[in-house]
Design a protein around this motif. Structure first.
Motif, PDB file in Angstrom:
ATOM      1  N   LEU A 131      37.849 -19.201   8.630  1.00  0.00           N
ATOM      2  CA  LEU A 131      37.293 -19.193   7.276  1.00  0.00           C
ATOM      3  C   LEU A 131      37.792 -18.003   6.462  1.00  0.00           C
ATOM      4  O   LEU A 131      38.125 -18.143   5.280  1.00  0.00           O
ATOM      5  CB  LEU A 131      35.767 -19.186   7.340  1.00  0.00           C
ATOM      6  CG  LEU A 131      35.129 -20.465   7.890  1.00  0.00           C
ATOM      7  CD1 LEU A 131      33.642 -20.254   8.144  1.00  0.00           C
ATOM      8  CD2 LEU A 131      35.328 -21.623   6.901  1.00  0.00           C
ATOM      9  N   PHE A 132      37.820 -16.820   7.065  1.00  0.00           N
ATOM     10  CA  PHE A 132      38.266 -15.635   6.336  1.00  0.00           C
ATOM     11  C   PHE A 132      39.723 -15.766   5.929  1.00  0.00           C
ATOM     12  O   PHE A 132      40.113 -15.357   4.835  1.00  0.00           O
ATOM     13  CB  PHE A 132      38.083 -14.378   7.186  1.00  0.00           C
ATOM     14  CG  PHE A 132      36.650 -13.997   7.441  1.00  0.00           C
ATOM     15  CD1 PHE A 132      35.643 -14.364   6.564  1.00  0.00           C
ATOM     16  CD2 PHE A 132      36.302 -13.258   8.557  1.00  0.00           C
ATOM     17  CE1 PHE A 132      34.319 -14.010   6.792  1.00  0.00           C
ATOM     18  CE2 PHE A 132      34.987 -12.890   8.798  1.00  0.00           C
ATOM     19  CZ  PHE A 132      33.989 -13.275   7.913  1.00  0.00           C
ATOM     20  N   TYR A 133      40.547 -16.333   6.806  1.00  0.00           N
ATOM     21  CA  TYR A 133      41.955 -16.472   6.472  1.00  0.00           C
ATOM     22  C   TYR A 133      42.166 -17.490   5.353  1.00  0.00           C
ATOM     23  O   TYR A 133      42.980 -17.286   4.450  1.00  0.00           O
ATOM     24  CB  TYR A 133      42.755 -16.900   7.701  1.00  0.00           C
ATOM     25  CG  TYR A 133      44.241 -16.984   7.441  1.00  0.00           C
ATOM     26  CD1 TYR A 133      44.971 -15.838   7.114  1.00  0.00           C
ATOM     27  CD2 TYR A 133      44.925 -18.195   7.508  1.00  0.00           C
ATOM     28  CE1 TYR A 133      46.328 -15.913   6.854  1.00  0.00           C
ATOM     29  CE2 TYR A 133      46.282 -18.271   7.260  1.00  0.00           C
ATOM     30  CZ  TYR A 133      46.982 -17.122   6.930  1.00  0.00           C
ATOM     31  OH  TYR A 133      48.331 -17.187   6.664  1.00  0.00           O
ATOM     32  N   ALA A 134      41.405 -18.569   5.389  1.00  0.00           N
ATOM     33  CA  ALA A 134      41.581 -19.627   4.393  1.00  0.00           C
ATOM     34  C   ALA A 134      40.997 -19.262   3.029  1.00  0.00           C
ATOM     35  O   ALA A 134      41.545 -19.655   1.993  1.00  0.00           O
ATOM     36  CB  ALA A 134      40.948 -20.918   4.903  1.00  0.00           C
ATOM     37  N   HIS A 135      39.891 -18.517   3.024  1.00  0.00           N
ATOM     38  CA  HIS A 135      39.143 -18.331   1.774  1.00  0.00           C
ATOM     39  C   HIS A 135      38.957 -16.878   1.361  1.00  0.00           C
ATOM     40  O   HIS A 135      38.494 -16.626   0.250  1.00  0.00           O
ATOM     41  CB  HIS A 135      37.764 -18.980   1.908  1.00  0.00           C
ATOM     42  CG  HIS A 135      37.800 -20.421   2.296  1.00  0.00           C
ATOM     43  ND1 HIS A 135      38.230 -21.421   1.440  1.00  0.00           N
ATOM     44  CD2 HIS A 135      37.489 -21.045   3.463  1.00  0.00           C
ATOM     45  CE1 HIS A 135      38.171 -22.595   2.051  1.00  0.00           C
ATOM     46  NE2 HIS A 135      37.727 -22.394   3.280  1.00  0.00           N
ATOM     47  N   GLY A 136      39.304 -15.932   2.212  1.00  0.00           N
ATOM     48  CA  GLY A 136      39.059 -14.534   1.898  1.00  0.00           C
ATOM     49  C   GLY A 136      37.768 -14.055   2.547  1.00  0.00           C
ATOM     50  O   GLY A 136      36.875 -14.848   2.858  1.00  0.00           O
ATOM     51  N   PHE A 137      37.683 -12.769   2.744  1.00  0.00           N
ATOM     52  CA  PHE A 137      36.538 -12.210   3.467  1.00  0.00           C
ATOM     53  C   PHE A 137      35.275 -12.171   2.610  1.00  0.00           C
ATOM     54  O   PHE A 137      34.182 -12.498   3.075  1.00  0.00           O
ATOM     55  CB  PHE A 137      36.884 -10.805   3.970  1.00  0.00           C
ATOM     56  CG  PHE A 137      37.989 -10.802   4.983  1.00  0.00           C
ATOM     57  CD1 PHE A 137      37.719 -10.894   6.332  1.00  0.00           C
ATOM     58  CD2 PHE A 137      39.321 -10.726   4.580  1.00  0.00           C
ATOM     59  CE1 PHE A 137      38.738 -10.901   7.274  1.00  0.00           C
ATOM     60  CE2 PHE A 137      40.349 -10.729   5.506  1.00  0.00           C
ATOM     61  CZ  PHE A 137      40.055 -10.825   6.848  1.00  0.00           C
ATOM     62  N   GLY A 138      35.427 -11.785   1.366  1.00  0.00           N
ATOM     63  CA  GLY A 138      34.256 -11.673   0.518  1.00  0.00           C
ATOM     64  C   GLY A 138      33.655 -13.009   0.134  1.00  0.00           C
ATOM     65  O   GLY A 138      32.458 -13.097  -0.143  1.00  0.00           O
ATOM     66  N   ALA A 139      34.457 -14.068   0.120  1.00  0.00           N
ATOM     67  CA  ALA A 139      33.997 -15.370  -0.359  1.00  0.00           C
ATOM     68  C   ALA A 139      33.220 -16.159   0.693  1.00  0.00           C
ATOM     69  O   ALA A 139      32.605 -17.174   0.360  1.00  0.00           O
ATOM     70  CB  ALA A 139      35.194 -16.196  -0.832  1.00  0.00           C
ATOM     71  N   VAL A 140      33.250 -15.708   1.931  1.00  0.00           N
ATOM     72  CA  VAL A 140      32.617 -16.456   3.023  1.00  0.00           C
ATOM     73  C   VAL A 140      31.379 -15.710   3.495  1.00  0.00           C
ATOM     74  O   VAL A 140      31.452 -14.547   3.889  1.00  0.00           O
ATOM     75  CB  VAL A 140      33.591 -16.637   4.205  1.00  0.00           C
ATOM     76  CG1 VAL A 140      32.903 -17.346   5.363  1.00  0.00           C
ATOM     77  CG2 VAL A 140      34.825 -17.414   3.754  1.00  0.00           C
ATOM     78  N   GLY A 141      30.243 -16.398   3.454  1.00  0.00           N
ATOM     79  CA  GLY A 141      28.995 -15.788   3.887  1.00  0.00           C
ATOM     80  C   GLY A 141      28.680 -16.074   5.345  1.00  0.00           C
ATOM     81  O   GLY A 141      29.287 -16.947   5.980  1.00  0.00           O
ATOM     82  N   ILE A 142      27.703 -15.352   5.853  1.00  0.00           N
ATOM     83  CA  ILE A 142      27.307 -15.504   7.252  1.00  0.00           C
ATOM     84  C   ILE A 142      26.855 -16.932   7.547  1.00  0.00           C
ATOM     85  O   ILE A 142      27.196 -17.503   8.587  1.00  0.00           O
ATOM     86  CB  ILE A 142      26.195 -14.500   7.600  1.00  0.00           C
ATOM     87  CG1 ILE A 142      26.770 -13.087   7.677  1.00  0.00           C
ATOM     88  CG2 ILE A 142      25.543 -14.861   8.938  1.00  0.00           C
ATOM     89  CD1 ILE A 142      25.715 -12.025   7.908  1.00  0.00           C
TER      90      ILE A 142
END
Length: 216
Positions: free
Chosen positions: A33-44
């Motif tokens: 998820l972080f690679y596809a969407h970025g770290f800040g955009a993905v929540g827990i």
């Protein structure tokens, strides 16, 4: 190099071992998820849902999203380091100069993968630019180790200590420049574009010095 480009990224790198524990599922989901969407955009909550675990499982293993991000970067670092090393050695064996050029061949396949989203570690360092941030530090540590690896390859190719440091800096700058060219301008040929400069570096710092050492 044309034969290399016919391969897919998964054929060159292989696939990570499937996760078997709740923690491993969380880390694997986070990496994806972080690679596809970025770290800040993905929540827990999204990571938990993708991993198929409970929130209790998450907090059993991680105190916060920050802890999960660091774990994801570290795990991806471990896997990528091994996968890239295997791919390069399959193409080049133990020859230092060939390994350097094989690195570009592998990059070329990666750059032409439809799921390419840049370098996870450069993305992380850019998204969290504070050098004191543990997450930034985890990403930067990967980049330093990679740079030092190519310094050691240059030494194996005949460069003395000073020349190997210079080679590592120049080669790293070219590799990262190719990443930026691919990521920001969509240049699928970015690895091929820097190849002539890399060949000049090899001639200047590896082959020539290797020949001098051999004749000494």
């Amino acid at each position: 190099m044309s034969n290399v480009r016919t391969k897919s990224v998964s054929e060159l790198f292989g696939l990570p071992d499937p996760p078997t524990t709740g923690r491993e599922r969380l880390v694997a989901a986070a990496i994806e998820l972080f690679y596809a969407h970025g770290f800040g955009a993905v929540g827990i909550d999204r990571v938990i849902a993708t991993a198929g675990v409970t929130k209790t499982t998450f907090y059993k293993h991680f105190e916060s999203k920050d802890d999960l991000m660091v774990a994801a970067v570290q795990r991806q670092d471990e896997w990528e380091s091994q996968a890239w090393a295997r791919a390069v050695r399959r193409l080049a064996g133990d020859d230092p100069a060939k390994q350097i050029l094989a690195m570009l061949d592998v990059m070329d396949v990666w750059f032409n993968d439809p799921d390419f989203r840049g370098c996870m570690f450069m993305n992380a360092a850019a998204e969290f630019p504070n050098p004191h941030d543990p997450f930034h530090q985890a990403a930067a540590a990967r980049q330093r180790r990679t740079r030092d690896h190519w310094r050691d390859v240059a030494k194996a190719g005949g460069a003395d200590a000073t020349a190997a440091e210079t080679f590592a800096d120049c080669f790293t700058a070219l590799v990262q420049g190719a990443l930026v060219l691919r990521h920001t301008q969509g240049r699928n040929d970015a690895a091929r574009a820097v190849r002539p400069a890399v060949e000049q570096l090899i001639a200047a710092y590896l082959l020539n010095m290797g020949e001098r050492h051999a004749s000494a």
